[in-house]
Scaffold this motif. Structure first.
Motif, PDB file in Angstrom:
ATOM      1  N   LYS A 312       0.808  -1.216   0.000  1.00 15.73           N
ATOM      2  CA  LYS A 312       0.000   0.000   0.000  1.00 15.73           C
ATOM      3  C   LYS A 312       0.842   1.267   0.000  1.00 15.73           C
ATOM      4  O   LYS A 312       0.564   2.214  -0.737  1.00 15.73           O
ATOM      5  CB  LYS A 312      -0.917   0.015   1.225  1.00 15.73           C
ATOM      6  CG  LYS A 312      -1.976  -1.068   1.253  1.00 15.73           C
ATOM      7  CD  LYS A 312      -2.963  -0.831   2.381  1.00 15.73           C
ATOM      8  CE  LYS A 312      -2.288  -0.811   3.742  1.00 15.73           C
ATOM      9  NZ  LYS A 312      -3.254  -0.534   4.836  1.00 15.73           N
ATOM     10  N   ASN A 313       1.872   1.292   0.854  1.00 13.60           N
ATOM     11  CA  ASN A 313       2.588   2.530   1.110  1.00 13.60           C
ATOM     12  C   ASN A 313       3.982   2.608   0.501  1.00 13.60           C
ATOM     13  O   ASN A 313       4.549   3.692   0.398  1.00 13.60           O
ATOM     14  CB  ASN A 313       2.688   2.758   2.623  1.00 13.60           C
ATOM     15  CG  ASN A 313       1.322   2.894   3.272  1.00 13.60           C
ATOM     16  OD1 ASN A 313       0.613   3.860   3.038  1.00 13.60           O
ATOM     17  ND2 ASN A 313       0.941   1.907   4.067  1.00 13.60           N
ATOM     18  N   VAL A 317       6.472   1.291   7.741  1.00 10.80           N
ATOM     19  CA  VAL A 317       5.328   1.775   8.527  1.00 10.80           C
ATOM     20  C   VAL A 317       5.392   1.179   9.927  1.00 10.80           C
ATOM     21  O   VAL A 317       6.078   0.177  10.176  1.00 10.80           O
ATOM     22  CB  VAL A 317       3.982   1.433   7.852  1.00 10.80           C
ATOM     23  CG1 VAL A 317       3.872   2.106   6.495  1.00 10.80           C
ATOM     24  CG2 VAL A 317       3.808  -0.071   7.716  1.00 10.80           C
ATOM     25  N   ASN A 327      -1.065   2.079   8.380  1.00 13.00           N
ATOM     26  CA  ASN A 327      -0.713   3.233   7.555  1.00 13.00           C
ATOM     27  C   ASN A 327       0.245   4.199   8.244  1.00 13.00           C
ATOM     28  O   ASN A 327       1.041   4.850   7.578  1.00 13.00           O
ATOM     29  CB  ASN A 327      -1.971   3.991   7.133  1.00 13.00           C
ATOM     30  CG  ASN A 327      -2.817   3.207   6.147  1.00 13.00           C
ATOM     31  OD1 ASN A 327      -2.377   2.916   5.041  1.00 13.00           O
ATOM     32  ND2 ASN A 327      -4.025   2.851   6.553  1.00 13.00           N
TER      33      ASN A 327
END
Length: 454
Positions: A312-313, A317, A327
């Protein structure tokens, strides 16, 4: 008897042209003897080695049934030295009597070893074996349980003939990740890894929604790299020699062509199992990514506080044990990111940069990584069980990774059930790539023929 020289291409065709081996060149290791290496013209026969390699390459079974073969090194004269360890999957046979370390020689250049000597038996005070093994300054360094030992090489014998010296003692072996890979740079710095004793430094290990220890005192003696002198003796492991931290479990370790230390990392497990409110099973299958890291003194790569999210990032994280929600970055903004990342849970167990000239130009300076294979990628199929090539430039990935050699697990890609599990990888002085398997003790030697399958 060893299988004949063979070639298996990803096209499933196994007919290759005759391959002329390249003459041996000088390399970073030290010769075990002054003997000239044997060169020969090798056929690429229509027989199987259990793996497939790209068109233009051929694999031979260099040795077989060695026990749990882990890392290996190749001397300037072509002799191969392997560390093996106790334990292993149910398909793996125990190592033969004579010692946990193995010396191998191919005397006629036909692609497989016809001389084998074992050393390091219990009668000499050795007998546990391990993963780490390196050649430096005419001596062979090996991990043996909680110690790093050093053997003087004898030019007149294949295996070392004398008793070893103890270089480092009291390495941690409790809990998870007890092995100690090693690397030695050009100035004689001996780097030793100490893997974490836990998955994520939880107060209740591997328990749902258990917070992490704050701080994680495990980092004092685990989950990092330690530095010692390759010329020293009886050096005792302690927190004071820590070189870098925040590396959960580094099994692959090497000195790169830039002279720096490089390691791989096995990422943490069980995001969804331990934190079901934050992660789906599919996310846990794909996170965190496995990592290739360039390591300098004082680096902190974030474990257990952080993990690499390439899904996702594409960043480090905050771990849920330390308040992360999948997140948030938080303290991870100050941690060092990897040079390259790979699919989750593939288990990178060996790494080497290709510094030879036998393979095509595009491989030179890139990294070959042996992925041992996953156990926890459900609900999807297990992954890894291959040797992957990562193009590199200027200390970072310069393109997407590609699977170079595959087929190791056979029909069942599961620990204990896989036919073979890649573990160690190194480059010989002639530019051949060697790969070990710790399931049945096989070593492959992969060469470039320059001719694609027909």
């Amino acid at each position: 008897m060893f299988p004949n020289v063979s070639c298996a291409h990803r096209t499933r065709r196994a007919v290759c042209a005759v391959a002329t081996l390249f003459a041996f060149a000088a390399c970073g290791g030290d010769a075990a003897s002054d003997a000239e290496p044997t060169t020969a013209v090798l056929p690429c026969a229509n027989e199987t080695t259990g793996i497939t390699v790209p068109d233009g390459f051929c694999a031979t079974v260099f040795a077989d049934s060695l026990g749990h073969a882990r890392h290996l090194v190749v001397a300037n004269n072509g002799d191969v030295f392997v560390n093996t360890q106790l334990g292993g999957g149910r398909n793996a046979a125990p190592p033969p009597a004579g010692g946990m370390f193995v010396a191998l020689r191919d005397t006629n250049g036909d692609g497989h070893a016809d001389m084998q000597e074992r050393f390091g038996d219990s009668a000499s005070g050795v007998g546990i074996g391990g993963t780490g093994i390196q050649l430096y300054d005419g001596r062979l360094f090996v991990e043996d349980g909680a110690r790093i030992l050093r053997y003087a090489m004898n030019p007149s014998t294949l295996a070392p003939s004398g008793a070893p010296e103890t270089v480092v003692t009291d390495l941690p072996t409790s809990g998870n990740h007890p092995r100690h890979p090693i690397a030695i740079d050009a100035t004689g710095n001996l780097y030793v890894t100490s893997g974490s004793s836990s998955n994520a430094c939880q107060v209740q290990p591997r328990s749902p929604e258990s917070a992490g220890h704050e701080p994680c005192t495990e980092l004092e003696t685990r989950a990092g790299v330690w530095r010692y002198s390759a010329s020293g003796t009886a050096q005792t492991f302690s927190a004071g020699e820590r070189y870098a931290t925040g590396i959960r479990n580094s099994v692959g370790m090497t000195i790169g062509p830039d002279g720096a230390l490089w390691t791989t990392q096995h990422g943490r497990d069980q995001l969804a199992e331990l934190w079901p409110a934050l992660y789906t099973a599919e996310q846990s299958q794909e996170m965190p990514g496995e990592e290739l890291m360039r390591v300098t003194e004082g680096d902190d790569f974030g474990w257990p506080y952080c993990y690499w999210d390439g899904m996702k990032n594409n960043a480090l994280v905050l771990a849920p044990e330390y308040g992360g929600d999948g997140n948030a970055v938080g303290r991870c903004a100050d941690k060092k990111a990897p040079a390259a990342a790979f699919p989750a849970h593939w288990a990178p167990n060996g790494v080497v940069f290709y510094t030879g000239t036998q393979f095509p130009e595009r491989y030179r300076g890139g990294a070959f990584i042996a992925f041992h294979g996953s156990w926890n990628r459900a609900p999807g199929p297990q992954g890894g069980y291959n040797v992957t090539f990562q193009p590199m430039a200027n200390g970072a990935a310069s393109g997407p990774y590609e699977v170079f050699a595959e087929g190791f697990p056979g029909e069942t890609a599961q620990p204990g059930l896989a036919t073979y599990r890649p573990t160690g990888v190194t480059v010989g002085p002639d530019g051949a790539l060697y790969v070990t398997d710790d399931q049945r003790g096989r070593i492959w030697r992969i060469t470039y023929t320059g001719t694609a399958a027909r």
